[in-house]
Scaffold this motif. Structure first.
Motif, PDB file in Angstrom:
ATOM      1  N   ILE A 180      10.296   1.735  -9.761  1.00 13.72           N
ATOM      2  CA  ILE A 180      10.005   2.855 -10.652  1.00 13.72           C
ATOM      3  C   ILE A 180       8.486   2.959 -10.766  1.00 13.72           C
ATOM      4  O   ILE A 180       7.814   1.964 -11.056  1.00 13.72           O
ATOM      5  N   LYS A 181       7.943   4.140 -10.530  1.00 15.52           N
ATOM      6  CA  LYS A 181       6.496   4.313 -10.688  1.00 15.52           C
ATOM      7  C   LYS A 181       6.214   5.173 -11.913  1.00 15.52           C
ATOM      8  O   LYS A 181       6.585   6.346 -11.954  1.00 15.52           O
ATOM      9  N   ILE A 182       5.578   4.564 -12.902  1.00 13.72           N
ATOM     10  CA  ILE A 182       5.284   5.281 -14.145  1.00 13.72           C
ATOM     11  C   ILE A 182       4.184   6.298 -13.880  1.00 13.72           C
ATOM     12  O   ILE A 182       3.107   5.948 -13.375  1.00 13.72           O
TER      13      ILE A 182
ATOM     14  N   VAL B 206       5.813   5.286   1.769  1.00 14.51           N
ATOM     15  CA  VAL B 206       5.553   6.625   2.291  1.00 14.51           C
ATOM     16  C   VAL B 206       6.215   7.643   1.368  1.00 14.51           C
ATOM     17  O   VAL B 206       7.336   7.437   0.909  1.00 14.51           O
ATOM     18  N   ASN B 207       5.519   8.723   1.093  1.00 14.21           N
ATOM     19  CA  ASN B 207       6.079   9.805   0.271  1.00 14.21           C
ATOM     20  C   ASN B 207       6.898  10.739   1.147  1.00 14.21           C
ATOM     21  O   ASN B 207       6.483  11.075   2.255  1.00 14.21           O
ATOM     22  N   ILE B 208       8.039  11.145   0.640  1.00 11.20           N
ATOM     23  CA  ILE B 208       8.790  12.160   1.377  1.00 11.20           C
ATOM     24  C   ILE B 208       9.064  13.364   0.469  1.00 11.20           C
ATOM     25  O   ILE B 208       8.932  13.279  -0.750  1.00 11.20           O
TER      26      ILE B 208
ATOM     27  N   VAL C  56       0.840  -1.197   0.000  1.00 16.71           N
ATOM     28  CA  VAL C  56       0.000   0.000   0.000  1.00 16.71           C
ATOM     29  C   VAL C  56       0.878   1.251   0.000  1.00 16.71           C
ATOM     30  O   VAL C  56       2.017   1.211   0.457  1.00 16.71           O
ATOM     31  N   GLU C  57       0.315   2.317  -0.518  1.00 18.10           N
ATOM     32  CA  GLU C  57       0.970   3.626  -0.423  1.00 18.10           C
ATOM     33  C   GLU C  57       0.180   4.469   0.567  1.00 18.10           C
ATOM     34  O   GLU C  57      -1.044   4.589   0.448  1.00 18.10           O
ATOM     35  N   ALA C  58       0.888   5.037   1.546  1.00 22.03           N
ATOM     36  CA  ALA C  58       0.239   5.916   2.522  1.00 22.03           C
ATOM     37  C   ALA C  58       0.112   7.315   1.930  1.00 22.03           C
ATOM     38  O   ALA C  58       1.073   7.851   1.386  1.00 22.03           O
TER      39      ALA C  58
ATOM     40  N   ALA D 150       2.723   0.770 -12.447  1.00 19.89           N
ATOM     41  CA  ALA D 150       2.003   1.780 -13.231  1.00 19.89           C
ATOM     42  C   ALA D 150       1.012   2.488 -12.308  1.00 19.89           C
ATOM     43  O   ALA D 150       0.241   1.833 -11.607  1.00 19.89           O
ATOM     44  N   GLU D 151       1.052   3.804 -12.310  1.00 19.58           N
ATOM     45  CA  GLU D 151       0.158   4.599 -11.458  1.00 19.58           C
ATOM     46  C   GLU D 151      -1.092   5.014 -12.221  1.00 19.58           C
ATOM     47  O   GLU D 151      -1.054   5.150 -13.443  1.00 19.58           O
ATOM     48  N   GLY D 152      -2.140   5.263 -11.486  1.00 19.04           N
ATOM     49  CA  GLY D 152      -3.333   5.888 -12.076  1.00 19.04           C
ATOM     50  C   GLY D 152      -4.106   4.994 -13.032  1.00 19.04           C
ATOM     51  O   GLY D 152      -4.694   5.474 -14.002  1.00 19.04           O
TER      52      GLY D 152
ATOM     53  N   ILE E  22      10.322   4.100   0.544  1.00 18.49           N
ATOM     54  CA  ILE E  22      10.250   5.560   0.512  1.00 18.49           C
ATOM     55  C   ILE E  22      10.050   5.988  -0.935  1.00 18.49           C
ATOM     56  O   ILE E  22      10.791   5.566  -1.825  1.00 18.49           O
ATOM     57  N   GLU E  23       9.042   6.818  -1.187  1.00 17.95           N
ATOM     58  CA  GLU E  23       8.801   7.330  -2.539  1.00 17.95           C
ATOM     59  C   GLU E  23       9.262   8.776  -2.634  1.00 17.95           C
ATOM     60  O   GLU E  23       8.923   9.607  -1.792  1.00 17.95           O
ATOM     61  N   LEU E  24      10.026   9.029  -3.678  1.00 20.47           N
ATOM     62  CA  LEU E  24      10.541  10.374  -3.902  1.00 20.47           C
ATOM     63  C   LEU E  24      10.373  10.672  -5.387  1.00 20.47           C
ATOM     64  O   LEU E  24      10.663   9.814  -6.222  1.00 20.47           O
TER      65      LEU E  24
ATOM     66  N   ILE F  38      11.162   5.590  -7.242  1.00 17.54           N
ATOM     67  CA  ILE F  38      11.160   6.857  -7.969  1.00 17.54           C
ATOM     68  C   ILE F  38       9.723   7.107  -8.430  1.00 17.54           C
ATOM     69  O   ILE F  38       9.182   6.358  -9.237  1.00 17.54           O
ATOM     70  N   ASP F  39       9.157   8.158  -7.882  1.00 17.72           N
ATOM     71  CA  ASP F  39       7.757   8.497  -8.128  1.00 17.72           C
ATOM     72  C   ASP F  39       7.633   9.375  -9.378  1.00 17.72           C
ATOM     73  O   ASP F  39       8.578  10.071  -9.733  1.00 17.72           O
ATOM     74  N   ASP F  40       6.460   9.325 -10.003  1.00 16.64           N
ATOM     75  CA  ASP F  40       6.168  10.190 -11.161  1.00 16.64           C
ATOM     76  C   ASP F  40       7.221  10.048 -12.249  1.00 16.64           C
ATOM     77  O   ASP F  40       7.614  11.030 -12.879  1.00 16.64           O
TER      78      ASP F  40
END
Ligand code: C2E
Ligand code: CA
Ligand code: CA
Ligand code: CA
Length: 278
Positions: A198-200, A115-117, A57-59, A234-236, A147-149, A177-179
């Motif tokens: 890696i998050k697309i 978690v996003n930082i 999960v992503e918080a 893959a996001e979204g 950790i997502e950045l 790596i976010d976005d």
């Protein structure tokens, strides 16, 4: 100035002096918000595209402001990012997430929690040590934390960012790596970073079935990630059609409204107890 004092109407109207005062007020409210437990987390599942099972999960933070109601992180994070409050805020979020992960573990639910930082967190020399301390305090294995950045954040202040990320990986925390795809970073830099995940970015996934360029970008990121042994998410993802496309391209993980919106922790427990598969 007789406008509503809701955040939405002010935040984009930089010409109003009221905007500045309003933002300053919110910024000063955040400390109190943390103390009063007005900050809470929702959790959005990450799904294995082959089995349809939830693997993590992503918080995602929300602020329940006593006057403004629920404020989105898109609005309040930029206000606190450049202040000392971001340090306290991120520690709070990380501790809440770690406590939740521990609670799930006790219910036999094993998931990686992301978690996003903010990039500013990495400028704090105590950051990595503090994460280790929080993990130890709650007796959670570092391998349960990610950790997502954002890609853009990783590009700023390259050497110190890189060092902190290496320190995090050394203690066993994984880095996402976010976005990805939005930050104009060079591939050589990205490969040096040696991220785990890696998050697309959603902007590519959104119209990949109608936009050839974005389809090609999604395809290329998935192939590159698979070749370099990066876990790719893959996001979204909002439709069955998008999910099918991603599966056919060999994308192992996905996240998005098609599966779930961000949910309260107890809803996640229920989904896991029901052993849900999409
Ligand atoms: P993000 O890290 O890219 O998180 C994904 C955002 O997209 C979340 O918005 C999520 O609710 C939304 N989303 C997920 N699936 C879909 C979908 O299928 N369609 C659409 N349209 N949207 C989807 P949210 O929760 O509003 O968070 C926005 C951003 O705020 C996050 O973007 C992240 O950058 C930041 N953020 C959230 N929580 C935190 C936090 O605790 N700390 C920091 N530093 N940033 C945070
Ligand atoms: Ca994220
Ligand atoms: Ca993202
Ligand atoms: Ca984003």
């Amino acid at each position: 100035q007789a406008k509503s004092n809701r955040l939405g109407s002010y935040v984009y109207n930089e010409t109003l002096g009221a905007t500045y005062l309003y933002e300053a007020k919110l910024r000063s409210d955040i400390s109190e918000a943390i103390k009063q437990e007005q900050i809470f987390l929702l959790y959005q599942p990450k799904v294995d595209t082959q089995t349809g099972k939830i693997i993590g999960v992503e918080a995602l933070a929300r602020w329940e402001h006593p006057i403004e109601g629920i404020i989105s992180p898109i609005h309040f994070i930029p206000l606190i990012e450049k202040s000392v409050h971001i340090h306290k805020f991120t520690r709070y979020v990380i501790e809440k997430a770690i406590m939740q992960a521990k609670q799930w573990q006790l219910q036999d639910i094993d998931m990686v929690i992301a978690v996003n930082i903010s990039p500013y967190n990495l400028l704090d020399i105590n950051f990595v040590q503090d994460i280790q301390t929080i993990l130890t305090r709650h007796n959670l294995s570092s391998s349960s934390l990610e950790i997502e950045l954002t890609e853009t954040a990783m590009m700023s202040n390259i050497s110190s960012t890189k060092l902190s990320l290496i320190e995090l990986q050394k203690i066993g925390v994984s880095i996402a790596i976010d976005d990805f795809g939005t930050g104009l970073s060079s591939l050589s830099y990205i490969s040096q970073l040696n991220a785990d995940v890696i998050k697309i970015d959603r902007s590519f996934v959104m119209d990949m079935n109608t936009n050839k360029h974005n389809f090609a970008i999604v395809e290329a990121i998935i192939h590159l990630s698979n070749r370099l042994n990066w876990t790719v998410v893959a996001e979204g993802v909002e439709s069955q059609e998008q999910l099918n496309t991603l599966k056919s391209l060999g994308c192992p993980y996905a996240q998005g409204y098609y599966f779930n919106r961000p949910l309260p922790a107890d809803k996640i427990s229920t989904l896991m107890a029901d052993n849900i598969a999409y």
